[in-house]
Write an enzyme that holds these catalytic residues in place. Structure first.
Site, mmCIF file in Angstrom:
data_model
loop_
_atom_site.group_PDB
_atom_site.id
_atom_site.type_symbol
_atom_site.label_atom_id
_atom_site.label_comp_id
_atom_site.label_asym_id
_atom_site.label_seq_id
_atom_site.Cartn_x
_atom_site.Cartn_y
_atom_site.Cartn_z
ATOM 1 N N ARG A 42 31.101 50.501 31.051
ATOM 2 C CA ARG A 42 32.453 50.164 30.879
ATOM 3 C C ARG A 42 32.768 48.932 29.916
ATOM 4 O O ARG A 42 32.018 48.238 29.904
ATOM 5 C CB ARG A 42 33.065 49.638 32.246
ATOM 6 C CG ARG A 42 34.038 50.859 32.705
ATOM 7 C CD ARG A 42 34.735 50.445 34.139
ATOM 8 N NE ARG A 42 35.417 49.286 34.186
ATOM 9 C CZ ARG A 42 35.911 48.938 35.439
ATOM 10 N NH1 ARG A 42 35.948 49.841 36.571
ATOM 11 N NH2 ARG A 42 36.625 47.615 35.611
ATOM 12 N N ARG A 96 47.437 43.214 42.654
ATOM 13 C CA ARG A 96 46.591 42.182 42.174
ATOM 14 C C ARG A 96 47.325 40.946 42.029
ATOM 15 O O ARG A 96 46.873 39.923 41.790
ATOM 16 C CB ARG A 96 46.009 42.670 40.814
ATOM 17 C CG ARG A 96 44.734 43.332 41.008
ATOM 18 C CD ARG A 96 44.542 43.664 39.437
ATOM 19 N NE ARG A 96 43.325 43.745 39.001
ATOM 20 C CZ ARG A 96 42.385 44.621 39.221
ATOM 21 N NH1 ARG A 96 42.665 45.704 39.749
ATOM 22 N NH2 ARG A 96 41.109 44.608 38.979
ATOM 23 N N LYS A 131 35.425 48.756 45.518
ATOM 24 C CA LYS A 131 36.614 49.377 45.789
ATOM 25 C C LYS A 131 36.661 50.904 45.534
ATOM 26 O O LYS A 131 36.839 51.820 46.215
ATOM 27 C CB LYS A 131 37.901 48.734 45.129
ATOM 28 C CG LYS A 131 37.857 47.274 45.737
ATOM 29 C CD LYS A 131 39.315 46.691 44.799
ATOM 30 C CE LYS A 131 38.979 46.567 43.304
ATOM 31 N NZ LYS A 131 37.819 45.661 42.692
ATOM 32 N N ARG A 183 26.389 48.813 36.054
ATOM 33 C CA ARG A 183 27.304 49.835 36.612
ATOM 34 C C ARG A 183 27.181 50.917 35.334
ATOM 35 O O ARG A 183 27.189 50.577 34.218
ATOM 36 C CB ARG A 183 28.579 49.331 36.723
ATOM 37 C CG ARG A 183 29.533 50.605 36.933
ATOM 38 C CD ARG A 183 30.864 50.089 37.564
ATOM 39 N NE ARG A 183 31.660 49.204 36.908
ATOM 40 C CZ ARG A 183 32.748 48.499 37.311
ATOM 41 N NH1 ARG A 183 33.082 48.756 38.436
ATOM 42 N NH2 ARG A 183 33.233 47.668 36.646
ATOM 43 N N ARG A 199 37.581 38.350 34.562
ATOM 44 C CA ARG A 199 38.173 39.060 35.822
ATOM 45 C C ARG A 199 37.930 38.320 36.946
ATOM 46 O O ARG A 199 38.736 38.365 37.642
ATOM 47 C CB ARG A 199 37.323 40.570 35.682
ATOM 48 C CG ARG A 199 37.935 41.606 34.633
ATOM 49 C CD ARG A 199 37.006 42.594 34.227
ATOM 50 N NE ARG A 199 36.735 43.221 35.624
ATOM 51 C CZ ARG A 199 35.427 44.147 35.664
ATOM 52 N NH1 ARG A 199 34.574 44.094 34.662
ATOM 53 N NH2 ARG A 199 35.165 44.860 36.804
#
Ligand code: AP5
Ligand code: MG
Length: 216
Positions: free
Chosen positions: A155, A88, A13, A122, A166
């Site tokens: 992160r 969400r 996203k 990431r 998540r």
């Protein structure tokens, strides 16, 4: 034009919305990025959301809806926007439909295996928030952002336990919104499994088509 970028954690996203912001000249509004910036700056908002974000939970609807409503009221969002990470929950989707209805919801479809591969490698820029990947989208120089030269970091919610949490929240609270948007006739499914450049080429063409058809 008003686009929601929708999909699981790691679907792409943020990566795709950042490219679309440049291509279409629309503001990229990421609730996750707003919360992370507040946490970095140590503001009252940042202190309030830190624990829930690091554990992979969801920030309350009341707080998130109020924040997005205020942001969409700013001058740069008058011509349209790219929302990333909101809505969400059903309450968030219903609120948005009430105060600023979307034109299209881009649903980036990816497998769980791809999500885990992407999130485990990431790296994010401390300066501009851009994301990279150690093997799938490496920066030119290790640990340094190609865009602003900022330092790249992992992160806090990309650890294994947070990612699992998540994904659970995604399937329980967010994925059901696909039916909500199908009923509204705004859902656009896009295959997000390929390499970033491949996904972007197909997505840009699709978005141009959607904009042309909406303006015709
Ligand atoms: P948020 O920041 O929105 O996190 P998320 O939804 O978990 O999504 P991610 O940012 O992890 O993934 P992404 O889809 O943006 O993928 P990316 O492009 O980075 O939210 C964080 C937290 O804030 C939430 O957990 C919650 O606590 C809170 N929050 C936020 N919004 C909220 C709301 N509305 N309500 C309540 N709480 C809220 O890509 C991932 C990686 O893959 C990157 O390394 C990238 O380089 C790479 N990559 C991307 N696309 C490709 C591709 N096609 N090929 C190869 N690599 C790719
Ligand atoms: Mg993101």
């Amino acid at each position: 034009m008003k686009f929601v970028f929708f999909g699981a954690p790691g679907a792409g996203k943020g990566t795709m919305a950042a490219r679309a912001a440049v291509a279409f000249g629309l503001p990229h509004i990421s609730t996750g990025e707003i919360f992370r910036a507040a946490m970095r700056a140590g503001t009252p908002l940042g202190l309030r959301v830190k624990a829930v974000i690091e554990s992979g939970g969801l920030v309350s609807d009341e707080l998130t809806i109020g924040l997005v409503r205020e942001r969409l009221g700013e001058a740069d969002a008058a011509r349209g926007w790219l929302l990333d990470g909101f809505p969400r929950t059903l309450a968030q989707a219903e609120a948005l439909a009430g105060f600023c209805p979307e034109d299209f919801v881009i649903d980036l479809e990816v497998s769980d295996a791809k999500v885990v591969e992407r999130l485990s490698g990431r790296r994010m820029c401390r300066g501009c928030g851009r994301s990279f990947h150690v093997s799938l989208m490496p920066p030119a120089e290790e640990g340094v952002c190609d865009g602003c030269g900022g330092e790249l970091y992992v992160r806090d919610d990309d650890g294994e336990a947070s990612v699992r949490s998540r994904l659970e929240h995604y399937y329980r609270q967010t994925a059901p919104l696909v039916d909500f948007y199908k009923r509204r006739g705004t859902l656009v499914s896009v295959d997000g499994e390929g390499r970033a450049d491949e996904v972007w080429v197909a997505l840009e063409e699709r978005m141009r088509g959607l904009i042309a058809s909406a303006e015709a």
